[in-house]
Design a protein around this motif. Structure first.
Motif, PDB file in Angstrom:
ATOM      1  N   TYR A 120       1.066 -14.467  12.557  1.00 50.46           N
ATOM      2  CA  TYR A 120      -0.034 -14.743  11.628  1.00 50.46           C
ATOM      3  C   TYR A 120      -0.337 -13.532  10.750  1.00 50.46           C
ATOM      4  O   TYR A 120      -0.172 -12.378  11.169  1.00 50.46           O
ATOM      5  CB  TYR A 120      -1.302 -15.127  12.399  1.00 50.46           C
ATOM      6  CG  TYR A 120      -1.239 -16.508  13.012  1.00 50.46           C
ATOM      7  CD1 TYR A 120      -1.602 -17.620  12.282  1.00 50.46           C
ATOM      8  CD2 TYR A 120      -0.799 -16.683  14.329  1.00 50.46           C
ATOM      9  CE1 TYR A 120      -1.538 -18.890  12.842  1.00 50.46           C
ATOM     10  CE2 TYR A 120      -0.732 -17.936  14.896  1.00 50.46           C
ATOM     11  CZ  TYR A 120      -1.106 -19.042  14.153  1.00 50.46           C
ATOM     12  OH  TYR A 120      -1.041 -20.287  14.703  1.00 50.46           O
ATOM     13  N   VAL A 121      -0.803 -13.834   9.558  1.00 55.49           N
ATOM     14  CA  VAL A 121      -1.243 -12.779   8.634  1.00 55.49           C
ATOM     15  C   VAL A 121      -2.692 -13.044   8.226  1.00 55.49           C
ATOM     16  O   VAL A 121      -3.167 -14.187   8.240  1.00 55.49           O
ATOM     17  CB  VAL A 121      -0.359 -12.714   7.368  1.00 55.49           C
ATOM     18  CG1 VAL A 121       1.052 -12.290   7.705  1.00 55.49           C
ATOM     19  CG2 VAL A 121      -0.354 -14.044   6.632  1.00 55.49           C
ATOM     20  N   ARG A 122      -3.387 -11.988   7.886  1.00 54.26           N
ATOM     21  CA  ARG A 122      -4.753 -12.113   7.371  1.00 54.26           C
ATOM     22  C   ARG A 122      -4.698 -12.479   5.885  1.00 54.26           C
ATOM     23  O   ARG A 122      -3.876 -11.937   5.145  1.00 54.26           O
ATOM     24  CB  ARG A 122      -5.538 -10.806   7.546  1.00 54.26           C
ATOM     25  CG  ARG A 122      -5.729 -10.365   8.989  1.00 54.26           C
ATOM     26  CD  ARG A 122      -6.630  -9.130   9.018  1.00 54.26           C
ATOM     27  NE  ARG A 122      -6.794  -8.616  10.382  1.00 54.26           N
ATOM     28  CZ  ARG A 122      -6.044  -7.696  10.936  1.00 54.26           C
ATOM     29  NH1 ARG A 122      -5.041  -7.169  10.233  1.00 54.26           N
ATOM     30  NH2 ARG A 122      -6.256  -7.288  12.171  1.00 54.26           N
ATOM     31  N   ILE A 123      -5.602 -13.357   5.487  1.00 51.78           N
ATOM     32  CA  ILE A 123      -5.681 -13.768   4.082  1.00 51.78           C
ATOM     33  C   ILE A 123      -6.948 -13.180   3.473  1.00 51.78           C
ATOM     34  O   ILE A 123      -8.037 -13.289   4.034  1.00 51.78           O
ATOM     35  CB  ILE A 123      -5.715 -15.313   3.955  1.00 51.78           C
ATOM     36  CG1 ILE A 123      -4.488 -15.926   4.639  1.00 51.78           C
ATOM     37  CG2 ILE A 123      -5.784 -15.725   2.489  1.00 51.78           C
ATOM     38  CD1 ILE A 123      -3.187 -15.504   4.019  1.00 51.78           C
TER      39      ILE A 123
ATOM     40  N   PRO B  76       4.137  -9.302   5.056  1.00 50.42           N
ATOM     41  CA  PRO B  76       4.116  -8.606   6.353  1.00 50.42           C
ATOM     42  C   PRO B  76       3.079  -7.492   6.440  1.00 50.42           C
ATOM     43  O   PRO B  76       2.714  -7.054   7.537  1.00 50.42           O
ATOM     44  CB  PRO B  76       5.537  -8.046   6.485  1.00 50.42           C
ATOM     45  CG  PRO B  76       6.212  -8.261   5.189  1.00 50.42           C
ATOM     46  CD  PRO B  76       5.431  -9.219   4.380  1.00 50.42           C
ATOM     47  N   ARG B  77       2.575  -7.020   5.299  1.00 59.95           N
ATOM     48  CA  ARG B  77       1.543  -5.978   5.326  1.00 59.95           C
ATOM     49  C   ARG B  77       0.253  -6.499   5.947  1.00 59.95           C
ATOM     50  O   ARG B  77      -0.579  -5.714   6.389  1.00 59.95           O
ATOM     51  CB  ARG B  77       1.254  -5.504   3.890  1.00 59.95           C
ATOM     52  CG  ARG B  77       2.420  -4.806   3.206  1.00 59.95           C
ATOM     53  CD  ARG B  77       2.130  -4.576   1.736  1.00 59.95           C
ATOM     54  NE  ARG B  77       1.923  -5.832   1.023  1.00 59.95           N
ATOM     55  CZ  ARG B  77       1.569  -5.924  -0.264  1.00 59.95           C
ATOM     56  NH1 ARG B  77       1.405  -4.815  -0.963  1.00 59.95           N
ATOM     57  NH2 ARG B  77       1.397  -7.099  -0.832  1.00 59.95           N
ATOM     58  N   ARG B  78       0.094  -7.821   5.988  1.00 57.57           N
ATOM     59  CA  ARG B  78      -1.156  -8.414   6.468  1.00 57.57           C
ATOM     60  C   ARG B  78      -1.033  -9.005   7.876  1.00 57.57           C
ATOM     61  O   ARG B  78      -1.902  -9.770   8.299  1.00 57.57           O
ATOM     62  CB  ARG B  78      -1.597  -9.526   5.504  1.00 57.57           C
ATOM     63  CG  ARG B  78      -1.850  -9.058   4.080  1.00 57.57           C
ATOM     64  CD  ARG B  78      -3.071  -8.171   3.978  1.00 57.57           C
ATOM     65  NE  ARG B  78      -3.460  -7.918   2.589  1.00 57.57           N
ATOM     66  CZ  ARG B  78      -4.537  -7.250   2.220  1.00 57.57           C
ATOM     67  NH1 ARG B  78      -5.325  -6.729   3.141  1.00 57.57           N
ATOM     68  NH2 ARG B  78      -4.822  -7.070   0.939  1.00 57.57           N
ATOM     69  N   ILE B  79       0.037  -8.690   8.609  1.00 52.05           N
ATOM     70  CA  ILE B  79       0.232  -9.272   9.948  1.00 52.05           C
ATOM     71  C   ILE B  79      -0.917  -8.867  10.868  1.00 52.05           C
ATOM     72  O   ILE B  79      -1.305  -7.699  10.943  1.00 52.05           O
ATOM     73  CB  ILE B  79       1.582  -8.823  10.544  1.00 52.05           C
ATOM     74  CG1 ILE B  79       2.741  -9.484   9.786  1.00 52.05           C
ATOM     75  CG2 ILE B  79       1.658  -9.173  12.030  1.00 52.05           C
ATOM     76  CD1 ILE B  79       4.108  -9.038  10.254  1.00 52.05           C
TER      77      ILE B  79
ATOM     78  N   PRO C 159       0.034 -18.705   8.839  1.00 46.94           N
ATOM     79  CA  PRO C 159       1.343 -18.314   9.377  1.00 46.94           C
ATOM     80  C   PRO C 159       2.111 -17.471   8.366  1.00 46.94           C
ATOM     81  O   PRO C 159       2.003 -17.695   7.156  1.00 46.94           O
ATOM     82  CB  PRO C 159       2.042 -19.657   9.618  1.00 46.94           C
ATOM     83  CG  PRO C 159       0.937 -20.662   9.699  1.00 46.94           C
ATOM     84  CD  PRO C 159      -0.128 -20.172   8.779  1.00 46.94           C
ATOM     85  N   LEU C 160       2.863 -16.525   8.854  1.00 45.63           N
ATOM     86  CA  LEU C 160       3.642 -15.654   7.982  1.00 45.63           C
ATOM     87  C   LEU C 160       4.588 -16.451   7.107  1.00 45.63           C
ATOM     88  O   LEU C 160       4.809 -16.108   5.942  1.00 45.63           O
ATOM     89  CB  LEU C 160       4.430 -14.640   8.820  1.00 45.63           C
ATOM     90  CG  LEU C 160       5.336 -13.665   8.049  1.00 45.63           C
ATOM     91  CD1 LEU C 160       4.517 -12.785   7.120  1.00 45.63           C
ATOM     92  CD2 LEU C 160       6.139 -12.812   9.034  1.00 45.63           C
TER      93      LEU C 160
ATOM     94  N   ALA D  59     -11.762 -16.715  -6.086  1.00 50.16           N
ATOM     95  CA  ALA D  59     -11.055 -17.695  -5.268  1.00 50.16           C
ATOM     96  C   ALA D  59      -9.558 -17.420  -5.245  1.00 50.16           C
ATOM     97  O   ALA D  59      -8.787 -18.161  -4.628  1.00 50.16           O
ATOM     98  CB  ALA D  59     -11.312 -19.108  -5.802  1.00 50.16           C
ATOM     99  N   GLN D  60      -9.128 -16.333  -5.890  1.00 46.04           N
ATOM    100  CA  GLN D  60      -7.711 -16.000  -5.974  1.00 46.04           C
ATOM    101  C   GLN D  60      -7.288 -15.155  -4.775  1.00 46.04           C
ATOM    102  O   GLN D  60      -7.946 -14.181  -4.417  1.00 46.04           O
ATOM    103  CB  GLN D  60      -7.433 -15.218  -7.265  1.00 46.04           C
ATOM    104  CG  GLN D  60      -7.633 -16.018  -8.534  1.00 46.04           C
ATOM    105  CD  GLN D  60      -6.531 -17.033  -8.756  1.00 46.04           C
ATOM    106  OE1 GLN D  60      -5.464 -16.957  -8.126  1.00 46.04           O
ATOM    107  NE2 GLN D  60      -6.774 -17.984  -9.629  1.00 46.04           N
ATOM    108  N   ARG D  61      -6.182 -15.544  -4.146  1.00 46.05           N
ATOM    109  CA  ARG D  61      -5.611 -14.735  -3.073  1.00 46.05           C
ATOM    110  C   ARG D  61      -5.064 -13.431  -3.654  1.00 46.05           C
ATOM    111  O   ARG D  61      -4.549 -13.402  -4.766  1.00 46.05           O
ATOM    112  CB  ARG D  61      -4.478 -15.497  -2.376  1.00 46.05           C
ATOM    113  CG  ARG D  61      -4.914 -16.806  -1.739  1.00 46.05           C
ATOM    114  CD  ARG D  61      -5.762 -16.552  -0.511  1.00 46.05           C
ATOM    115  NE  ARG D  61      -6.043 -17.790   0.184  1.00 46.05           N
ATOM    116  CZ  ARG D  61      -7.168 -18.473   0.082  1.00 46.05           C
ATOM    117  NH1 ARG D  61      -8.131 -18.037  -0.709  1.00 46.05           N
ATOM    118  NH2 ARG D  61      -7.356 -19.587   0.755  1.00 46.05           N
ATOM    119  N   GLY D  62      -5.206 -12.347  -2.891  1.00 41.20           N
ATOM    120  CA  GLY D  62      -4.713 -11.086  -3.402  1.00 41.20           C
ATOM    121  C   GLY D  62      -4.942  -9.948  -2.438  1.00 41.20           C
ATOM    122  O   GLY D  62      -5.135 -10.155  -1.236  1.00 41.20           O
ATOM    123  N   LEU D  63      -4.969  -8.740  -2.964  1.00 39.82           N
ATOM    124  CA  LEU D  63      -5.056  -7.529  -2.149  1.00 39.82           C
ATOM    125  C   LEU D  63      -6.482  -7.002  -2.071  1.00 39.82           C
ATOM    126  O   LEU D  63      -6.702  -5.805  -1.947  1.00 39.82           O
ATOM    127  CB  LEU D  63      -4.126  -6.452  -2.726  1.00 39.82           C
ATOM    128  CG  LEU D  63      -2.643  -6.808  -2.750  1.00 39.82           C
ATOM    129  CD1 LEU D  63      -1.844  -5.691  -3.392  1.00 39.82           C
ATOM    130  CD2 LEU D  63      -2.136  -7.086  -1.336  1.00 39.82           C
TER     131      LEU D  63
END
Length: 286
Positions: free
Chosen positions: A64-67, A47-50, A40-41, A27-31
């Motif tokens: 927007y960025v991807r989560i 910015p790597r996930r735009i 929203p950014l 459930a942790q946000r990450g890479l």
């Protein structure tokens, strides 16, 4: 790798909240690679996930960025009964089996970067039979080597009620190793205390305890948890009552554990790592 270790595969049925990288759904946000949505950014400044396609379509000109969720580690523990009845040695030796499971769990956890810990208990949790949770498992291997040679005194297993105090707040996978020759009320109280964790009850029995006994003759028995000695006159009816009592105990134990959705994993003929892997595939949905 320890000589006792036989690797098995396990999985969890929940999303880990662990912050350390691992191989379990989290459930942790990450890479990681588990896409969970957009933001929203300005709320998630990475910015790597735009997402250019969604950003260009937005009439409000919001960026927007991807989560994504990362893959995280899950703490793995062995909680092992060290009471008198675990010293029984018949066709197999219960604590030798417990040592194999401990070394195997430590090796299997280390392979996927999960921290491993050990909690031993008899009448209380034993500080001299504890290994703190860590990804460095050499101390767990050393403990497993000692465990196979341990001969417990005539004491009970009430310390199972204290195990929950030594587990982290973070949800963990706990292999609970015991012959469960304790009052079912005590076991139920312990299960309730540990309900935030996923408990895998590993039941160590030996046919020599109840079926491989003579049908006739005198025999001397010692209660392994009180030290009380008795002489029994064995007859065919006595032999049948003993086997019937164990069958009833197994049914009652199974019913209690299933009431808490914790299917037992019975071992009577030695530890089979592949069978434990199959248990996880059958009963724990990833």
């Amino acid at each position: 790798m320890n000589a006792l270790a036989k690797e098995f595969s396990y999985q969890i049925g929940w999303r880990s909240r662990g912050r350390h990288a691992g191989r379990h759904a989290s459930a942790q946000r990450g890479l990681g690679m588990d896409f969970v949505g957009h933001a929203p950014l300005i709320s998630y400044p990475d910015p790597r996930r735009i997402d250019l396609r969604l950003t260009l379509r937005d009439p409000m000109e919001q960026v927007y960025v991807r989560i994504y969720n990362q893959r995280s580690a899950v703490p793995v523990f062995v909680a092992c009964d060290l009471s008198g009845s675990m010293g029984f040695s018949g066709h197999t030796n219960k604590l030798r089996i417990a040592a194999e499971i401990t070394a195997s769990a430590a090796q299997s956890a280390s392979r996927v970067n999960d921290p491993f810990g050990f909690i031993g208990f008899d009448e209380q949790v034993r500080d001299d039979w504890r290994v703190p949770s860590s990804t460095r498992v050499q101390s767990a291997y050393l403990l497993a080597d000692e465990l196979q040679h341990y001969r417990p005194p005539h004491v009970g297993g009430q310390g199972i009620l204290e195990v929950s105090h030594y587990l982290p707040r973070e949800r963990s996978l706990v292999l609970l190793i015991s012959d469960f020759h304790m009052p079912l009320e005590t076991l139920e109280e312990a299960l309730i205390a540990m309900q935030r964790h996923h408990i895998v009850p590993i039941v160590l029995w030996d046919a020599a305890e109840y079926s491989a006994i003579p049908e006739f003759g005198l025999t001397h028995v010692t209660d392994s948890e009180t030290g009380e000695k008795r002489t029994l006159l064995l007859r065919k009816s006595t032999h049948a009552r003993i086997q019937s009592a164990f069958a009833e105990r197994r049914a009652a134990l199974d019913a209690l554990l299933m009431r808490y959705d914790r299917p037992p994993f019975f071992i009577e003929q030695g530890f089979d790592a592949d069978a434990l892997t199959e248990y996880f595939y059958q009963f724990v949905t990833a």
